[in-house]
Write an enzyme that holds these catalytic residues in place. Structure first.
Site, short mmCIF file in Angstrom:
data_model
loop_
_atom_site.label_atom_id
_atom_site.label_comp_id
_atom_site.label_asym_id
_atom_site.label_seq_id
_atom_site.Cartn_x
_atom_site.Cartn_y
_atom_site.Cartn_z
CG ASP A 352 104.04 48.06 37.46
OD1 ASP A 352 103.14 48.83 37.85
OD2 ASP A 352 103.82 47.07 36.75
CG ASP A 404 100.05 45.04 33.92
OD1 ASP A 404 100.87 45.95 34.15
OD2 ASP A 404 99.50 44.37 34.82
#
Length: 533
Positions: A352, A404
């Site tokens: 990320d 997520d």
């Protein structure tokens, strides 16, 4: 100093809350409202005013014009009394607005060269006295095309106050937390009902449709991140074409996830006779009515979303399909221990950071942002949960990527199974827990700690998002919050090696924890409970 400070904790926290609420409750935002012509009329979200411009609205039905100097790096002509539409690039934002003001413009719209918008900033010199906003490339090109085709395009720049916190964020957090908790509960069904690897009983084969979950290893964790990174680069260059492949994959995955979720739910809440009623078809044999109905519903919702994915109601279908997929993923895929889970979480954390914040140094723009926004295809990335903003007059959604939820969900599911295997849980009250010996002194389980960390990570991400007014990679905040507290707690309890090796599930022939002592009566009760399911 407040003389009453410290007199009461409730008073102190209430004062602090209302002080913060008053300080950050509202922020000045803007949108473009086009009133003519009809084919482009509507509201276009642009985010924030430039830091160096006044935050005020322009008059209604002001004409939009394209300057001959399209980058506005020189004083503009032919813009007096109008709103100048200029392109980003070649000179500073503040210089563009100053040149438009010298030409008599009453406002400036800067068309960005990417799918996101920024709060334009500038330093030094005299600040311009006209409002300036930035619009994303898709909306900007639509506006420029309309101005080029029509004699007169009118509208205005509108200032409004928007709460920094939108209720849709809270709804999205609840959806994510509920999905992770529900998926973990489903994942731990056998451990919860006493069918651990140490005490398998023949009755568990009663439900032959549910296959054993796939157990991932550390090689998968490394390979997954490598493949995901390669796939992201390919999407970066070909997103305008491959976005339709992603839409198709989402439909398939969502339909399958919804089918498995509804099938499992029907077996839990409906009488057995409802699930056994069947009919016979040539070449296909005996088919149950319940499976037929669930198949039609699952495929129907996926097709409906695929056909109407841009409609105002499509987010509901997208969230249903996405949540069903995530629940099924947690049920059908498992991590064997915290070692593998930690590798996967840390790699996802670095993934990320690199693709959101560092990739612009190599690709001139954020790879993750371009892929997430669908590039110039006009499509939106489907692999996310979305919720329309509830307190905002402009179009827009609060978003959370499926990754997520999925990656922390697999880790949290393992912790719940570990808690049930070792009787280390204050989680999901269930009848079977009374038949197993408890760790001396009731303690909170690792599942509960990780869930608290997951909520904290989501909230922290939202706080940073509100403070910076920029989208954030959620795993950057979630991974430390779910991983570190569990490791610290496990080390203090002396369970760290068991968690890392997966001993709670009997990995490598590990013995049952010493705290767990099954009697013949409890074994018999556990068999009866499993058969009753």
């Amino acid at each position: 100093r407040d003389p009453n400070f410290g007199a009461s904790e409730s008073v102190m926290f209430s004062k602090l809350f209302f002080a913060l609420a008053a300080a950050v409750a509202l922020a000045d935002y803007a949108f473009i409202e086009v009133t003519n012509p009809a084919d482009v009329a509507g509201k276009y979200g642009v985010g924030l005013f430039a830091t160096f411009s006044p935050k005020n609205s322009t008059r209604d039905r002001t004409r939009f014009v394209i300057a001959k100097e399209k980058y506005a790096c020189k004083p503009l002509q032919g813009v007096r009394g109008n709103i100048a539409v200029v392109r980003r690039g070649k000179c500073e934002f503040m210089k563009k607005v100053a040149n438009a003001e010298r030409g008599g413009a009453v406002g400036v719209i800067v068309v960005n060269n990417a799918s996101e918008v920024y709060e334009m900033s500038g330093f030094g010199g005299k600040k311009p006295g006209i409002p300036a906003v930035m619009v994303d490339v898709e909306s900007g090109e639509k506006l420029l095309d309309a101005i080029g085709r029509h004699i007169r395009v009118t509208g205005r720049i509108v200032r409004f106050e928007r709460p920094l916190f939108d209720a849709s964020i809270a709804v999205l957090v609840l959806m994510a937390v509920g999905t992770v908790a529900g998926g973990a509960y489903w994942s731990a069904a056998k451990e919860r009902d006493g069918a651990s690897r140490y005490e398998r009983i023949d009755a568990e084969a009663e439900d032959s449709e549910e296959e054993e979950p796939a157990v991932l290893n550390e090689y998968f964790a490394w390979g997954f991140i490598v493949v995901a990174s390669l796939g992201l680069v390919i999407l970066f260059y070909f997103i305008d074409y491959l976005i339709y492949v992603l839409v198709f994959i989402f439909c398939l995955a969502g339909a399958q996830g919804l089918y498995l979720s509804l099938t499992s739910l029907s077996k839990t809440v409906l009488p057995a006779s409802c699930n056994r009623a069947s009919f016979t078809l040539p070449q296909l044999g005996q088919i149950t009515w319940m499976n037929t109905l669930v198949t039609i519903l699952s495929v129907g919702l996926a097709v409906l979303w695929g056909l109407y994915r841009k409609a105002s109601f499509a987010w509901i279908l997208q969230d249903i399909l996405g949540i069903a997929f995530l629940l099924t993923l947690q049920r059908t895929v498992q991590l064997p221990n915290v070692k593998v889970a930690g590798i996967l979480l840390v790699l996802a954390f670095l993934y990320d950071i690199f693709w959101v914040f560092l990739s612009p140094f190599f690709f001139q723009q954020s790879v993750m942002v371009k892929v997430a926004t669908g590039g110039n295809s006009g499509e939106a990335m489907p692999m996310l949960l979305k919720m329309p903003r509830l307190m905002d007059p402009t179009p827009g959604d609060s978003l959370l990527g499926l990754g997520d939820i999925a990656i922390p969900g697999l880790y949290i599911s393992y912790l719940l199974r570990f808690d049930y295997e070792t009787d280390n849980h204050w989680v999901f009250g269930d009848s079977f827990s009374s038949t197993r010996s408890k760790i001396k002194g009731a303690v909170i389980g690792y599942f509960s700690v990780s869930m608290i960390g997951y909520v904290a990570g989501l909230i922290l991400c939202d706080i940073v998002l509100i403070a910076t007014k920029m989208g954030q990679p959620a795993l950057l905040y979630i991974v430390p919050c779910v991983l570190l507290p569990v490791l610290i707690l496990a080390n203090s309890r002396g369970n760290l090696q068991a968690l890392l090796a997966g001993k709670g599930e009997g990995a490598n022939g590990a013995e049952m924890p010493k705290d767990t002592n099954f009697s013949m009566d409890s074994m018999s009760e556990s068999k009866n409970l499993l058969r009753r399911d």
